[in-house]
Design an enzyme around this catalytic site. Structure first.
Site, PDB file in Angstrom:
ATOM      1  CG  HIS A  46      -0.403   0.088   2.522  1.00 43.84           C
ATOM      2  ND1 HIS A  46       0.384  -0.879   3.088  1.00 43.84           N
ATOM      3  CD2 HIS A  46      -0.494   1.064   3.461  1.00 43.84           C
ATOM      4  CE1 HIS A  46       0.743  -0.519   4.308  1.00 43.84           C
ATOM      5  NE2 HIS A  46       0.230   0.665   4.563  1.00 43.84           N
ATOM      6  CG  HIS A  59       0.002   4.396   4.699  1.00 44.52           C
ATOM      7  ND1 HIS A  59      -0.707   3.667   5.617  1.00 44.52           N
ATOM      8  CD2 HIS A  59      -0.850   5.342   4.221  1.00 44.52           C
ATOM      9  CE1 HIS A  59      -1.944   4.149   5.695  1.00 44.52           C
ATOM     10  NE2 HIS A  59      -2.050   5.162   4.862  1.00 44.52           N
ATOM     11  CG  HIS A 115      -4.037   0.341   6.630  1.00 45.10           C
ATOM     12  ND1 HIS A 115      -3.982   0.886   7.894  1.00 45.10           N
ATOM     13  CD2 HIS A 115      -2.836   0.606   6.056  1.00 45.10           C
ATOM     14  CE1 HIS A 115      -2.789   1.444   8.070  1.00 45.10           C
ATOM     15  NE2 HIS A 115      -2.081   1.297   6.972  1.00 45.10           N
ATOM     16  CG  ASP A 167       0.522  -1.331   7.722  1.00 48.20           C
ATOM     17  OD1 ASP A 167       1.396  -2.174   7.993  1.00 48.20           O
ATOM     18  OD2 ASP A 167       0.745  -0.100   7.701  1.00 48.20           O
TER      19      ASP A 167
END
Ligand code: ZN
Ligand code: FE
Length: 258
Positions: A58, A60, A116, A135
């Site tokens: 992802h 982040h 998330h 996550d």
């Protein structure tokens, strides 16, 4: 029969896990996420390995910070989530839930895990009994619901329940002690959880990593995978609620748990 891949997990940044997987036959070497270019590079150099791929879960910062630098150093290919591809630095191949691809002669299955982040994905290698969950699932916990809905996150976490119990769960962070405290607060009578709390406390006291976990251990101790537990439901006074409603309440409680 192929020999198993060499998988090395290490800590980076403050509480992020790095994982490097390597196939000695083909030399294929992948980093699961790239929290920190220097830390990943140092781990590769220790074993004289050339990075060929990054699997990005992802967008982040603590999962993609090293993408461009590692690509510059090694010319590696970056495989990441189609549903947030525009946010993944250096992405070469965008994949989504239901896709499978071959890596070092092994099948890799992609799961969509919205919640998330909107486009979060997980990578599953059945031949290695390994899930790279990012996550979405942590040991005894799950990720914060930042971009998706609670219902989506419930589905994202629970889709892993049918995987073989021996499956190793590699996750994004060492949050195990805090997760364990929360889990005990909602299911204090769970013997497996009490036992795991003892093991985890000893591991952390020795400065050891508590992951990878296994699907089997998560099924026994992770409250977010145990929304049908009578004790949890009694504790929340939600005996007749749906599993998704129990999940949402657990996630809300965990957000403010100290
Ligand atoms: Zn994240
Ligand atoms: Fe993270």
């Amino acid at each position: 029969h192929m020999p198993h891949l060499d998988m090395r997990q290490f800590m980076c940044r403050s509480d992020n896990y790095g994982v490097i997987i390597h196939d000695s036959k083909t030399g294929a070497t992948a980093s699961i996420d790239a929290p920190d270019a220097e830390a990943v590079e140092a781990e590769l150099r220790k074993f004289g390995r050339q990075l060929t791929h990054i699997f990005t879960t992802h967008h982040h910062e603590d999962h993609v910070a090293g993408n461009l630098r590692l690509k510059e150093l090694f010319g590696c290919k970056i495989i990441g989530p189609k549903n947030e591809a525009e946010k993944i630095p250096g992405i070469d191949t965008a994949v989504k839930g239901g896709d499978t691809f071959s890596w070092a002669g092994r099948e890799v299955k992609v799961f969509d895990c919205p919640g998330h982040t909107r486009g979060h994905i997980a990578f599953y290698m059945p031949s290695e009994f390994s899930l790279f969950a990012g996550d979405t699932v942590f040991a005894m916990g799950c990720g914060r619901v930042n971009e998706g809905s609670m219902a989506e996150m419930w589905h994202s976490v629970n889709q892993f329940r049918p995987l073989p119990p021996v499956t190793h769960v590699y996750c994004g962070h060492e949050y195990t002690e805090a997760n364990c405290r929360f889990a005990l607060s909602v299911e204090p009578g769970n013997r497996d959880l009490q036992q795991r709390a003892t093991v985890v406390a000893a591991q952390r006291a020795r400065g050891e990593m508590t992951c990878p976990s296994t699907i089997g251990d998560e099924l026994k101790t992770n409250p977010f995978m145990r929304c049908d537990s009578p004790e949890i439901r009694r504790h929340l006074k939600m005996e007749t609620a749906t599993d998704a409603e129990v999940f949402a309440e657990l996630r809300h409680l965990k957000n403010s748990f100290k």
